[in-house]
Design an enzyme around this catalytic site. Structure first.
Site, PDB file in Angstrom:
ATOM      1  N   ASP A  87       0.815  -1.220   0.000  1.00 20.42           N
ATOM      2  CA  ASP A  87       0.000   0.000   0.000  1.00 20.42           C
ATOM      3  C   ASP A  87       0.846   1.267   0.000  1.00 20.42           C
ATOM      4  O   ASP A  87       2.064   1.221   0.230  1.00 20.42           O
ATOM      5  CB  ASP A  87      -0.970   0.007   1.207  1.00 20.42           C
ATOM      6  CG  ASP A  87      -0.323  -0.472   2.498  1.00 20.42           C
ATOM      7  OD1 ASP A  87       0.914  -0.371   2.618  1.00 20.42           O
ATOM      8  OD2 ASP A  87      -1.044  -0.937   3.384  1.00 20.42           O
TER       9      ASP A  87
ATOM     10  N   ASN B 199      -7.207  -3.245  14.425  1.00 20.44           N
ATOM     11  CA  ASN B 199      -8.598  -3.454  14.022  1.00 20.44           C
ATOM     12  C   ASN B 199      -8.744  -4.629  13.053  1.00 20.44           C
ATOM     13  O   ASN B 199      -9.803  -4.826  12.471  1.00 20.44           O
ATOM     14  CB  ASN B 199      -9.168  -2.170  13.390  1.00 20.44           C
ATOM     15  CG  ASN B 199      -8.445  -1.791  12.102  1.00 20.44           C
ATOM     16  OD1 ASN B 199      -7.562  -2.492  11.639  1.00 20.44           O
ATOM     17  ND2 ASN B 199      -8.834  -0.666  11.513  1.00 20.44           N
TER      18      ASN B 199
ATOM     19  N   HIS C 275      -7.025  -5.116  10.212  1.00 18.80           N
ATOM     20  CA  HIS C 275      -6.769  -4.872   8.781  1.00 18.80           C
ATOM     21  C   HIS C 275      -5.502  -5.574   8.311  1.00 18.80           C
ATOM     22  O   HIS C 275      -4.590  -5.826   9.095  1.00 18.80           O
ATOM     23  CB  HIS C 275      -6.755  -3.370   8.447  1.00 18.80           C
ATOM     24  CG  HIS C 275      -5.569  -2.592   8.899  1.00 18.80           C
ATOM     25  ND1 HIS C 275      -5.598  -1.225   9.082  1.00 18.80           N
ATOM     26  CD2 HIS C 275      -4.289  -2.958   9.197  1.00 18.80           C
ATOM     27  CE1 HIS C 275      -4.409  -0.804   9.452  1.00 18.80           C
ATOM     28  NE2 HIS C 275      -3.602  -1.822   9.531  1.00 18.80           N
TER      29      HIS C 275
ATOM     30  N   GLU D 131      -9.511  -2.171   5.534  1.00 20.03           N
ATOM     31  CA  GLU D 131     -10.095  -1.877   6.841  1.00 20.03           C
ATOM     32  C   GLU D 131     -11.326  -2.756   7.080  1.00 20.03           C
ATOM     33  O   GLU D 131     -11.853  -3.353   6.138  1.00 20.03           O
ATOM     34  CB  GLU D 131     -10.495  -0.391   6.883  1.00 20.03           C
ATOM     35  CG  GLU D 131      -9.321   0.580   6.681  1.00 20.03           C
ATOM     36  CD  GLU D 131      -8.453   0.749   7.919  1.00 20.03           C
ATOM     37  OE1 GLU D 131      -8.177  -0.239   8.623  1.00 20.03           O
ATOM     38  OE2 GLU D 131      -8.033   1.901   8.181  1.00 20.03           O
TER      39      GLU D 131
HETATM   40  P1  PGA Z   1       2.376  -1.866  12.761  1.00 23.73           P
HETATM   41  O1  PGA Z   1       1.285  -1.836  11.606  1.00 23.73           O
HETATM   42  O2  PGA Z   1       3.369  -2.901  12.379  1.00 23.73           O
HETATM   43  O3  PGA Z   1       2.949  -0.483  12.768  1.00 23.73           O
HETATM   44  O4  PGA Z   1       1.641  -2.214  14.024  1.00 23.73           O
HETATM   45  C1  PGA Z   1       0.746  -3.031  11.135  1.00 23.73           C
HETATM   46  C2  PGA Z   1      -0.457  -2.744  10.258  1.00 23.73           C
HETATM   47  O5  PGA Z   1      -1.171  -1.763  10.511  1.00 23.73           O
HETATM   48  O6  PGA Z   1      -0.681  -3.520   9.325  1.00 23.73           O
END
Ligand code: PGA
Length: 260
Positions: free
Chosen positions: A67, A136, A138, A143
């Site tokens: 992304d 959450n 994702h 999302e």
């Molecule tokens: P993080 O993000 O490794 O900074 O916790 C993971 C994500 O949001 O996929």
């Protein structure tokens, strides 16, 4: 789903690095799906170390990141282009011409999304997809309630994701609201998936992903449909799993099972 539980973050990262290194050694022209976020930083550091000290080469690898924020140019310090350059690409021998990220600053992000999906297909698909997980649930920027059949497209980020990412920006208002992300179906088409989760903040999402129903409310739960998905966890991220003793019986200390 193969659930590997390691005693701490350091051990989880080494285990994940072994899986990536094994793939690249066996398949020097592998197509890797790459991820960003805090979880991945020590992984890239370890892979760079293995490149420097042990000759692990990425010279033949093609990569596709999951992304990119819409509206950020590649040289913006908070873009994922910049993250990848700083955390990984500048430390290894990957050919930049084959290291792809969605074009967040494209004038037509929808057309750029479709072109990105086509580019992945032209490369023959992804051999190993690295994934983090949001609190959450994702994966990528898919999302909660993202279609499990989705392809690369524009997504609006939730308030909670923006708040989690705010630490990298000057303020909440400066934190982008839109991103281009590969879809859940794009991710599920990868030949192997490797998701890494560390820390207590991920424990609830990890339980929903591994033991909850397959539901768009937790997009990571779609990995239950993937035949070759491996989840590497530290003990904190594994803390809410109800079948933990089973996972540890199959993979003691997160190692291969006797039949692997
Ligand atoms: P993080 O993000 O490794 O900074 O916790 C993971 C994500 O949001 O996929």
């Amino acid at each position: 789903m193969k659930v590997l539980i390691l005693p701490d973050e350091g051990a989880a990262i080494l285990r994940a690095a072994d899986i990536v290194a094994r793939t690249v050694a066996a398949q020097p022209k592998a197509v890797l799906g790459l991820a960003t976020g805090g979880t991945m930083l020590p992984l890239y550091e370890e892979l760079a170390r293995r490149h420097r000290e042990e000759g692990l080469s990425f010279a033949g690898v093609t990569s596709f990141n999951l992304d990119e924020y819409i509206g950020l140019a590649p040289d913006h310090p908070c873009s994922y282009h910049h993250y990848m350059e700083k955390a990984f690409f500048s430390h290894v021998d990957i050919d930049r011409a084959r290291a792809h990220l969605p074009k967040g600053d494209a004038p037509d992000p929808q057309a750029a999304s479709e072109a990105y999906e086509a580019l992945i297909a032209d490369a023959g698909g992804i051999d190993l997809q690295l994934l983090g997980i949001g609190q959450n649930g994702h994966i990528g920027f898919n999302e909660p309630t993202a279609s499990l059949g989705s392809r690369t497209r524009i997504k609006t980020l939730t308030q909670s994701t923006r708040r989690a990412n705010q630490r990298y920006f000057a303020s909440f208002e400066d934190t982008p609201q839109y991103a281009i992300t590969t879809g859940v179906a794009t991710i599920l088409e990868s030949r192997k998936c490797l998701l890494i989760a560390t820390g207590a903040a991920k424990a609830r999402a990890v339980r929903q992903m591994v033991e909850g129903p397959v539901s768009a409310v937790c997009p990571a739960s779609a990995l239950q449909l993937h035949a070759r998905a491996t989840v590497v966890l530290d003990e904190e991220a594994a803390a809410e799993l109800t079948l933990r003793d089973y996972y540890e019986t199959v993979h003691p200390r997160g190692q291969d099972s006797v039949f692997d």
